[in-house]
Design an enzyme around this catalytic site. Sequence first.
Site, mmCIF file in Angstrom:
data_model
loop_
_atom_site.group_PDB
_atom_site.id
_atom_site.type_symbol
_atom_site.label_atom_id
_atom_site.label_comp_id
_atom_site.label_asym_id
_atom_site.label_seq_id
_atom_site.Cartn_x
_atom_site.Cartn_y
_atom_site.Cartn_z
ATOM 1 N N LYS A 22 0.879 -6.993 -8.652
ATOM 2 C CA LYS A 22 -0.272 -6.154 -8.272
ATOM 3 C C LYS A 22 -0.516 -5.050 -9.296
ATOM 4 O O LYS A 22 -1.641 -4.845 -9.755
ATOM 5 C CB LYS A 22 -0.045 -5.529 -6.881
ATOM 6 N N ARG A 97 -1.343 -1.768 3.913
ATOM 7 C CA ARG A 97 -0.128 -2.570 4.071
ATOM 8 C C ARG A 97 0.166 -2.852 5.528
ATOM 9 O O ARG A 97 1.133 -3.548 5.827
ATOM 10 C CB ARG A 97 1.058 -1.773 3.498
ATOM 11 N N ARG A 136 12.303 -5.464 -14.224
ATOM 12 C CA ARG A 136 11.147 -4.583 -14.470
ATOM 13 C C ARG A 136 11.550 -3.221 -15.038
ATOM 14 O O ARG A 136 12.554 -2.633 -14.661
ATOM 15 C CB ARG A 136 10.410 -4.351 -13.150
ATOM 16 N N ARG A 170 13.010 1.628 -11.436
ATOM 17 C CA ARG A 170 12.781 2.243 -10.133
ATOM 18 C C ARG A 170 14.025 2.211 -9.251
ATOM 19 O O ARG A 170 14.770 1.231 -9.267
ATOM 20 C CB ARG A 170 11.630 1.527 -9.419
ATOM 21 N N ARG A 181 12.354 -5.067 1.312
ATOM 22 C CA ARG A 181 10.925 -4.893 0.990
ATOM 23 C C ARG A 181 10.158 -6.197 1.242
ATOM 24 O O ARG A 181 9.029 -6.176 1.724
ATOM 25 C CB ARG A 181 10.770 -4.435 -0.474
HETATM 26 P P1 AP5 Z 1 4.470 -5.623 -10.900
HETATM 27 O O1 AP5 Z 1 3.089 -5.740 -11.442
HETATM 28 O O2 AP5 Z 1 5.195 -4.325 -11.083
HETATM 29 O O3 AP5 Z 1 4.472 -6.082 -9.357
HETATM 30 P P2 AP5 Z 1 3.944 -5.341 -8.076
HETATM 31 O O4 AP5 Z 1 3.316 -6.380 -7.208
HETATM 32 O O5 AP5 Z 1 3.104 -4.156 -8.435
HETATM 33 O O6 AP5 Z 1 5.340 -4.939 -7.465
HETATM 34 P P3 AP5 Z 1 5.833 -3.596 -6.785
HETATM 35 O O7 AP5 Z 1 7.330 -3.742 -6.669
HETATM 36 O O8 AP5 Z 1 5.344 -2.382 -7.514
HETATM 37 O O9 AP5 Z 1 5.198 -3.714 -5.406
HETATM 38 P P4 AP5 Z 1 5.601 -3.014 -4.156
HETATM 39 O O10 AP5 Z 1 4.460 -3.355 -3.312
HETATM 40 O O11 AP5 Z 1 6.930 -3.340 -3.617
HETATM 41 O O12 AP5 Z 1 5.808 -1.487 -4.621
HETATM 42 P P5 AP5 Z 1 4.936 -0.192 -4.426
HETATM 43 O O13 AP5 Z 1 5.143 0.670 -5.608
HETATM 44 O O14 AP5 Z 1 3.554 -0.528 -4.005
HETATM 45 O O15 AP5 Z 1 5.328 -6.826 -11.528
HETATM 46 C C1 AP5 Z 1 6.723 -6.907 -11.268
HETATM 47 C C2 AP5 Z 1 7.444 -7.396 -12.538
HETATM 48 O O16 AP5 Z 1 7.061 -8.750 -12.807
HETATM 49 C C3 AP5 Z 1 7.081 -6.586 -13.806
HETATM 50 O O17 AP5 Z 1 8.228 -6.470 -14.593
HETATM 51 C C4 AP5 Z 1 6.007 -7.457 -14.504
HETATM 52 O O18 AP5 Z 1 6.022 -7.272 -15.904
HETATM 53 C C5 AP5 Z 1 6.410 -8.859 -14.092
HETATM 54 N N1 AP5 Z 1 5.279 -9.750 -13.884
HETATM 55 C C6 AP5 Z 1 4.067 -9.456 -13.329
HETATM 56 N N2 AP5 Z 1 3.276 -10.542 -13.281
HETATM 57 C C7 AP5 Z 1 4.022 -11.570 -13.807
HETATM 58 C C8 AP5 Z 1 3.763 -12.964 -14.027
HETATM 59 N N3 AP5 Z 1 2.583 -13.517 -13.693
HETATM 60 N N4 AP5 Z 1 4.751 -13.712 -14.572
HETATM 61 C C9 AP5 Z 1 5.948 -13.159 -14.914
HETATM 62 N N5 AP5 Z 1 6.252 -11.834 -14.739
HETATM 63 C C10 AP5 Z 1 5.290 -11.053 -14.182
HETATM 64 O O19 AP5 Z 1 5.624 0.457 -3.148
HETATM 65 C C11 AP5 Z 1 6.927 1.002 -3.227
HETATM 66 C C12 AP5 Z 1 7.299 1.585 -1.866
HETATM 67 O O20 AP5 Z 1 6.373 2.643 -1.515
HETATM 68 C C13 AP5 Z 1 7.212 0.606 -0.693
HETATM 69 O O21 AP5 Z 1 8.406 -0.156 -0.564
HETATM 70 C C14 AP5 Z 1 6.993 1.572 0.474
HETATM 71 O O22 AP5 Z 1 8.185 2.202 0.852
HETATM 72 C C15 AP5 Z 1 6.065 2.617 -0.123
HETATM 73 N N6 AP5 Z 1 4.640 2.311 0.047
HETATM 74 C C16 AP5 Z 1 3.722 2.043 -0.939
HETATM 75 N N7 AP5 Z 1 2.514 1.809 -0.418
HETATM 76 C C17 AP5 Z 1 2.657 1.926 0.927
HETATM 77 C C18 AP5 Z 1 1.755 1.768 2.010
HETATM 78 N N8 AP5 Z 1 0.459 1.437 1.818
HETATM 79 N N9 AP5 Z 1 2.241 1.939 3.281
HETATM 80 C C19 AP5 Z 1 3.523 2.287 3.484
HETATM 81 N N10 AP5 Z 1 4.440 2.427 2.505
HETATM 82 C C20 AP5 Z 1 4.004 2.256 1.228
#
Ligand code: AP5
Length: 227
Positions: A22, A97, A136, A170, A181
């Site tokens: 994402k 979410r 990552r 992270r 997660r």
């Molecule tokens: P990346 O692009 O970083 O993936 P992502 O989907 O953004 O993953 P996140 O871990 O950031 O998502 P998340 O939803 O768990 O975390 P968030 O920060 O939102 O890609 C991942 C890796 O793969 C990278 O190294 C990239 O280079 C590689 N990659 C990407 N595409 C690829 C491909 N096609 N092929 C190969 N490699 C690839 O949330 C963190 C925490 O915050 C949550 O756990 C929760 O506690 C809280 N939070 C955030 N939003 C909310 C909400 N709306 N409600 C409640 N809690 C929330």
Amino acid sequence: MNVDVMTRPAVLILLGPPGAGKGTQARMLQEKFGLVQLSTGDLLRAAVAAGTAAGQQAKAVMEAGGLVSDDIVIAIIKDRLADEDCRNGVILDGFPRTTVQAQALDALLASTGQRINAAISLQVDDTAMVDRISGRSTCAGCGEGYHDTFKPPHDDGSCRKCGSPELTRRADDKAETVAGRLDAYHAQTAPLITYYDAAGVLQSVDAMAEIDQVAGDMATVVKSVMS
Ligand code: AP5
């Protein structure tokens, strides 16, 4: 406010489990289409780092891999959406979410005459997500995302985009937290695929392909819903 349909700012939602790509895709869409990436994960990590009241409440939940309370997240996104730089449109990365968050977003957009152009579901296998997340890193200078294998930084470890030598990992990217997660995603977020399908705005992209291929498919979808 009554906004004409042709001048409404675009609203795109990226749906997908942790590691689906994402953030990677949101940053590419931001550059390509001039939209602003709004990542609730990034906003929450900034609140934790700044030690705000919301950040203090969110810290332990995030480290455990759970979801932060709807009230906190909705308040954060509501404030951010009102900012001037969001006037051309936004990419919501990691929000909504839960069904409560989706309903709050619907109400918020209705109050400003906006609508959701598309909720794009990034389709991936859970098994690949642990590999993606454990490899990552993120540039401390510009926020560019990297992967040890799939998208490495320069050989000396510096950022390909801004040259910063500091790449960080992270706190919630540990294998044991990633499993939690993924569970939270399937229990609380995956139902939004049905929610947005029923609303007629769901689009799906194969996110197991290489990053540039996924980006091309995403751009095709975005062009089709913004015209
Ligand atoms: P990346 O692009 O970083 O993936 P992502 O989907 O953004 O993953 P996140 O871990 O950031 O998502 P998340 O939803 O768990 O975390 P968030 O920060 O939102 O890609 C991942 C890796 O793969 C990278 O190294 C990239 O280079 C590689 N990659 C990407 N595409 C690829 C491909 N096609 N092929 C190969 N490699 C690839 O949330 C963190 C925490 O915050 C949550 O756990 C929760 O506690 C809280 N939070 C955030 N939003 C909310 C909400 N709306 N409600 C409640 N809690 C929330």
